[in-house]
Design a protein around this motif. Structure first.
Motif, PDB file in Angstrom:
ATOM      1  N   ARG A 383      35.627   7.728   9.675  1.00  0.00           N
ATOM      2  CA  ARG A 383      36.211   5.978   9.390  1.00  0.00           C
ATOM      3  C   ARG A 383      35.281   5.451   7.915  1.00  0.00           C
ATOM      4  O   ARG A 383      35.729   5.238   7.275  1.00  0.00           O
ATOM      5  N   ILE A 384      34.080   5.837   7.944  1.00  0.00           N
ATOM      6  CA  ILE A 384      33.598   4.852   6.774  1.00  0.00           C
ATOM      7  C   ILE A 384      34.357   5.271   5.700  1.00  0.00           C
ATOM      8  O   ILE A 384      34.620   4.270   4.183  1.00  0.00           O
ATOM      9  N   PRO A 385      34.537   6.812   5.103  1.00  0.00           N
ATOM     10  CA  PRO A 385      35.599   6.485   3.776  1.00  0.00           C
ATOM     11  C   PRO A 385      36.519   5.859   2.992  1.00  0.00           C
ATOM     12  O   PRO A 385      37.629   5.711   2.527  1.00  0.00           O
ATOM     13  N   PHE A 386      36.721   5.675   4.326  1.00  0.00           N
ATOM     14  CA  PHE A 386      38.393   4.999   4.764  1.00  0.00           C
ATOM     15  C   PHE A 386      37.686   2.865   3.886  1.00  0.00           C
ATOM     16  O   PHE A 386      38.939   2.011   4.447  1.00  0.00           O
ATOM     17  N   GLY A 387      35.963   2.699   3.821  1.00  0.00           N
ATOM     18  CA  GLY A 387      35.765   1.577   3.734  1.00  0.00           C
ATOM     19  C   GLY A 387      36.485   0.868   5.260  1.00  0.00           C
ATOM     20  O   GLY A 387      36.969  -0.294   5.330  1.00  0.00           O
ATOM     21  N   VAL A 388      34.613   0.832   5.615  1.00  0.00           N
ATOM     22  CA  VAL A 388      34.344  -0.046   7.598  1.00  0.00           C
ATOM     23  C   VAL A 388      34.164  -1.250   6.837  1.00  0.00           C
ATOM     24  O   VAL A 388      32.448  -0.604   5.947  1.00  0.00           O
ATOM     25  N   PRO A 389      33.623  -2.249   6.770  1.00  0.00           N
ATOM     26  CA  PRO A 389      32.516  -3.232   6.316  1.00  0.00           C
ATOM     27  C   PRO A 389      31.565  -2.583   6.924  1.00  0.00           C
ATOM     28  O   PRO A 389      30.720  -2.563   8.291  1.00  0.00           O
ATOM     29  N   ILE A 390      30.569  -3.345   6.028  1.00  0.00           N
ATOM     30  CA  ILE A 390      29.091  -2.768   5.918  1.00  0.00           C
ATOM     31  C   ILE A 390      28.052  -3.579   7.796  1.00  0.00           C
ATOM     32  O   ILE A 390      27.505  -2.926   8.264  1.00  0.00           O
ATOM     33  N   TRP A 391      28.842  -4.694   8.158  1.00  0.00           N
ATOM     34  CA  TRP A 391      28.685  -4.865   8.924  1.00  0.00           C
ATOM     35  C   TRP A 391      28.334  -4.236  10.604  1.00  0.00           C
ATOM     36  O   TRP A 391      27.969  -4.730  11.345  1.00  0.00           O
ATOM     37  N   GLN A 392      29.861  -3.253  10.122  1.00  0.00           N
ATOM     38  CA  GLN A 392      30.535  -2.586  11.477  1.00  0.00           C
ATOM     39  C   GLN A 392      29.584  -1.569  11.144  1.00  0.00           C
ATOM     40  O   GLN A 392      28.552  -1.313  12.977  1.00  0.00           O
ATOM     41  N   GLN A 393      29.512  -1.619  10.343  1.00  0.00           N
ATOM     42  CA  GLN A 393      28.317  -0.249  10.178  1.00  0.00           C
ATOM     43  C   GLN A 393      27.080  -0.552  10.842  1.00  0.00           C
ATOM     44  O   GLN A 393      26.201   0.664  11.671  1.00  0.00           O
ATOM     45  N   VAL A 394      26.728  -1.568  10.293  1.00  0.00           N
ATOM     46  CA  VAL A 394      25.065  -1.938  10.429  1.00  0.00           C
ATOM     47  C   VAL A 394      25.227  -1.967  12.147  1.00  0.00           C
ATOM     48  O   VAL A 394      24.028  -1.696  12.674  1.00  0.00           O
ATOM     49  N   VAL A 395      26.562  -2.819  13.324  1.00  0.00           N
ATOM     50  CA  VAL A 395      26.139  -3.016  14.016  1.00  0.00           C
ATOM     51  C   VAL A 395      25.990  -1.862  14.859  1.00  0.00           C
ATOM     52  O   VAL A 395      25.312  -1.244  16.148  1.00  0.00           O
ATOM     53  N   SER A 396      26.896  -0.750  14.810  1.00  0.00           N
ATOM     54  CA  SER A 396      26.817   0.566  15.464  1.00  0.00           C
ATOM     55  C   SER A 396      26.212   1.532  15.161  1.00  0.00           C
ATOM     56  O   SER A 396      25.698   2.208  16.283  1.00  0.00           O
ATOM     57  N   LEU A 397      24.796   1.755  13.534  1.00  0.00           N
ATOM     58  CA  LEU A 397      23.919   1.748  14.221  1.00  0.00           C
ATOM     59  C   LEU A 397      22.919   1.763  14.843  1.00  0.00           C
ATOM     60  O   LEU A 397      22.090   1.810  15.560  1.00  0.00           O
ATOM     61  N   LEU A 398      22.975  -0.175  15.053  1.00  0.00           N
ATOM     62  CA  LEU A 398      21.653  -1.038  16.179  1.00  0.00           C
ATOM     63  C   LEU A 398      22.307  -0.088  17.534  1.00  0.00           C
ATOM     64  O   LEU A 398      21.131  -0.207  17.775  1.00  0.00           O
ATOM     65  N   ILE A 399      23.549   0.065  17.915  1.00  0.00           N
ATOM     66  CA  ILE A 399      24.070   0.247  19.016  1.00  0.00           C
ATOM     67  C   ILE A 399      23.474   1.555  19.040  1.00  0.00           C
ATOM     68  O   ILE A 399      22.748   2.013  20.214  1.00  0.00           O
ATOM     69  N   LEU A 400      23.785   2.227  18.643  1.00  0.00           N
ATOM     70  CA  LEU A 400      23.103   3.830  18.665  1.00  0.00           C
ATOM     71  C   LEU A 400      21.691   4.217  18.519  1.00  0.00           C
ATOM     72  O   LEU A 400      21.403   4.977  19.022  1.00  0.00           O
ATOM     73  N   VAL A 401      21.172   3.073  18.142  1.00  0.00           N
ATOM     74  CA  VAL A 401      18.988   3.163  17.789  1.00  0.00           C
ATOM     75  C   VAL A 401      19.332   2.685  18.960  1.00  0.00           C
ATOM     76  O   VAL A 401      18.209   3.446  19.409  1.00  0.00           O
ATOM     77  N   ALA A 402      19.202   1.896  18.744  1.00  0.00           N
ATOM     78  CA  ALA A 402      19.059   1.145  20.909  1.00  0.00           C
ATOM     79  C   ALA A 402      19.364   2.495  22.175  1.00  0.00           C
ATOM     80  O   ALA A 402      18.687   2.736  22.864  1.00  0.00           O
ATOM     81  N   THR A 403      20.940   2.740  21.697  1.00  0.00           N
ATOM     82  CA  THR A 403      21.214   3.471  22.931  1.00  0.00           C
ATOM     83  C   THR A 403      20.463   4.757  22.986  1.00  0.00           C
ATOM     84  O   THR A 403      19.759   5.441  24.176  1.00  0.00           O
ATOM     85  N   PHE A 404      20.038   5.928  21.863  1.00  0.00           N
ATOM     86  CA  PHE A 404      18.884   6.505  21.144  1.00  0.00           C
ATOM     87  C   PHE A 404      17.365   6.482  22.777  1.00  0.00           C
ATOM     88  O   PHE A 404      17.132   6.663  22.982  1.00  0.00           O
ATOM     89  N   MET A 405      17.891   4.834  22.228  1.00  0.00           N
ATOM     90  CA  MET A 405      15.506   4.519  22.982  1.00  0.00           C
ATOM     91  C   MET A 405      15.750   4.768  23.908  1.00  0.00           C
ATOM     92  O   MET A 405      15.059   5.173  25.073  1.00  0.00           O
ATOM     93  N   GLY A 406      17.040   4.105  24.555  1.00  0.00           N
ATOM     94  CA  GLY A 406      16.823   3.975  26.320  1.00  0.00           C
ATOM     95  C   GLY A 406      17.904   5.476  26.713  1.00  0.00           C
ATOM     96  O   GLY A 406      16.683   6.126  28.308  1.00  0.00           O
ATOM     97  N   THR A 407      18.148   6.178  25.779  1.00  0.00           N
ATOM     98  CA  THR A 407      18.213   8.271  26.638  1.00  0.00           C
ATOM     99  C   THR A 407      16.993   8.946  26.474  1.00  0.00           C
ATOM    100  O   THR A 407      16.666   9.383  27.190  1.00  0.00           O
ATOM    101  N   VAL A 408      16.267   8.294  25.012  1.00  0.00           N
ATOM    102  CA  VAL A 408      15.003   9.028  25.623  1.00  0.00           C
ATOM    103  C   VAL A 408      14.314   8.706  26.521  1.00  0.00           C
ATOM    104  O   VAL A 408      12.954   9.696  26.799  1.00  0.00           O
ATOM    105  N   TRP A 409      14.601   7.255  27.437  1.00  0.00           N
ATOM    106  CA  TRP A 409      13.730   6.913  28.479  1.00  0.00           C
ATOM    107  C   TRP A 409      14.228   7.202  29.301  1.00  0.00           C
ATOM    108  O   TRP A 409      13.855   8.326  30.427  1.00  0.00           O
ATOM    109  N   PHE A 410      14.583   7.502  29.435  1.00  0.00           N
ATOM    110  CA  PHE A 410      16.023   7.982  30.673  1.00  0.00           C
ATOM    111  C   PHE A 410      16.017   9.791  31.183  1.00  0.00           C
ATOM    112  O   PHE A 410      15.387  10.715  31.691  1.00  0.00           O
TER     113      PHE A 410
END
Length: 437
Positions: A383-410
């Motif tokens: 999606r990013i090449p089509f122009g995704v707002p920065i806030w959406q990218q940041v939120v998506s990345l934060l959710i991904l990192v948080a999930t990664f940390m939870g997945t690592v714990w799991f």
């Protein structure tokens, strides 16, 4: 975490010194370049082959429609019957005979044209003949009906609707194609990297567990340190292998091109030849210029940074799951029951990217899947090449990192118990119990 760097170093050196790793690192580009060379060589041989096609035109309409090309020579026959023409073609060993019967009515022209040959002709040859005959007979039919062909050509108007958003940023259809290609390549690269090196991590854990070396290792380090060290070390080995493939592949292509005289840039398939013919029109130069402009208009800085962040986070997320599966089973056969839940989100992400992002990159489906952590690394990169707002990218990345940390714990919970379990095939219910230990 004092031992993490040592574990990463050990895992990296173990991988890059492994004989199978070294063999595959060297053999893979050699095999790939050999295959490409054979295909290009055979393609050039086929393109250099000159065919002679005899034409018996009893209608008298198509005599000037056939002009010789580099690969095809036309032998115009006249004053002979069809049977004589067939005999001539067979004696001369020509590729085939195109016979155009007398045409009383242009509406019945389909029943008046026949191609004779010893063997089945290629699709590209027949398509080329059909195009020439169709164009010539259409012009004659229109002229016979009193239609001015020159006037029709002059009346044609080409439309290329200019696109511009409310901020004044201009774009075009070529821009969308370039963005789609860039996003698709990034998503597909991540998908392949996860599949290849995730399986490598899983096999590595199974091998250590089978050899009981892991019992000695975990007496000195924590299981989570071991899992993270294995993931990072294997990832670095994979990146090393990937870089070697690119360098070695480039060198081999240069050597093969110089030694065997194969010009990979000029190698043409029939489809490429048709494309080159299409590029001969006056608009081709403008299209090429538009292509370069579209590339330079891409948000390259945003793309590179987002690619690195989503690529690393997405890879670590899935790699931890692969490591947990490796710890839960005793051999690769037992991994099948756990692989589907991991592969399903990845496959779904690729399909959503291919069919939904293409159609509507900012639609509801595309947006939702770009926030779901198990699909966001692939869908968001598309999606990013089509122009995704920065806030959406940041939120998506934060959710991904948080999930990664939870997945690592799991995964660490499963890993901690699983690496010491032998001779028992775990079920999903069993895995849930391990998490509570």
């Amino acid at each position: 975490m004092n031992h993490l760097s040592l574990i990463i170093q050990r895992e990296y050196l173990t991988k890059v010194r492994n004989k199978s790793f070294l063999i595959m690192t060297i053999l893979s580009p050699l095999i790939m370049i050999a295959l490409i060379t054979v295909v290009m060589y055979l393609s050039q041989m086929n393109n250099n082959k000159q065919r002679t096609i005899a034409v018996l035109d009893e209608s008298g309409y198509l005599t000037e429609a056939f002009t010789d090309t580099d690969n095809t020579k036309y032998n115009i026959l006249s004053g002979v019957t069809l049977d004589n023409a067939k005999s001539i073609v067979e004696e001369q060993g020509d590729y085939g005979l195109l016979h155009i019967n007398k045409i009383e009515n242009f509406d019945d022209v389909n029943n008046s044209i026949q191609f004779y040959s010893e063997e089945s002709p290629s699709i590209s040859v027949i398509s080329s003949l059909e195009d020439k005959v169709e164009k010539e007979l259409t012009n004659r039919n229109m002229a016979q009906k009193g239609i001015d062909i020159a006037l029709i050509k002059a009346s044609k108007i080409r439309i290329d609707i200019a696109q511009e958003n409310f901020s004044g940023v201009k774009s075009s259809k070529i821009d969308s194609v370039v963005k789609l290609a860039f996003g698709g390549a990034a998503g597909y690269l991540l998908f392949m990297f996860i599949i290849i090196y995730g399986n490598m991590i899983m096999r590595s854990v199974i091998e250590e567990k089978t050899s009981r070396i892991i019992e000695v290792i975990i007496s000195s380090v924590k299981p989570i340190q071991l899992m993270l060290g294995k993931i990072i070390g294997t990832s670095l080995a994979g990146i090393t292998q990937f870089v070697i493939w690119i360098i070695l592949g480039g060198v081999l292509l240069t050597v093969v091109s110089a030694v065997f005289g194969i010009d990979f840039a000029q190698a043409q398939t029939p489809q490429q030849e048709l494309m080159m013919q299409a590029m001969d029109n006056p608009d081709a130069g403008m299209k090429m210029q538009g292509l370069f402009t579209a590339f330079y208009n891409l948000p390259l800085a945003n793309l590179v940074i987002a690619f690195l962040l989503f690529f690393i986070s997405g890879y670590l997320l899935y790699s931890s799951l692969y490591a947990a599966i490796g710890a839960a089973v005793d051999n690769e056969t037992d991994t099948q029951q756990f692989m589907l839940p991991i592969l399903m989100p990845l496959i779904l992400a690729v399909y959503v990217g291919m069919f939904t992002v293409i159609e509507d990159p900012h639609g509801t489906v595309s947006t939702i899947f770009s926030f779901i952590p198990f699909t966001s690394p692939v869908v968001m990169l598309m999606r990013i090449p089509f122009g995704v707002p920065i806030w959406q990218q940041v939120v998506s990345l934060l959710i991904l990192v948080a999930t990664f940390m939870g997945t690592v714990w799991f995964a660490a919970k499963i890993y901690r118990v699983g690496i010491l379990m032998y001779g028992k095939k775990p079920t999903y219910k069993e895995l849930l119990k391990w998490i509570r230990y």
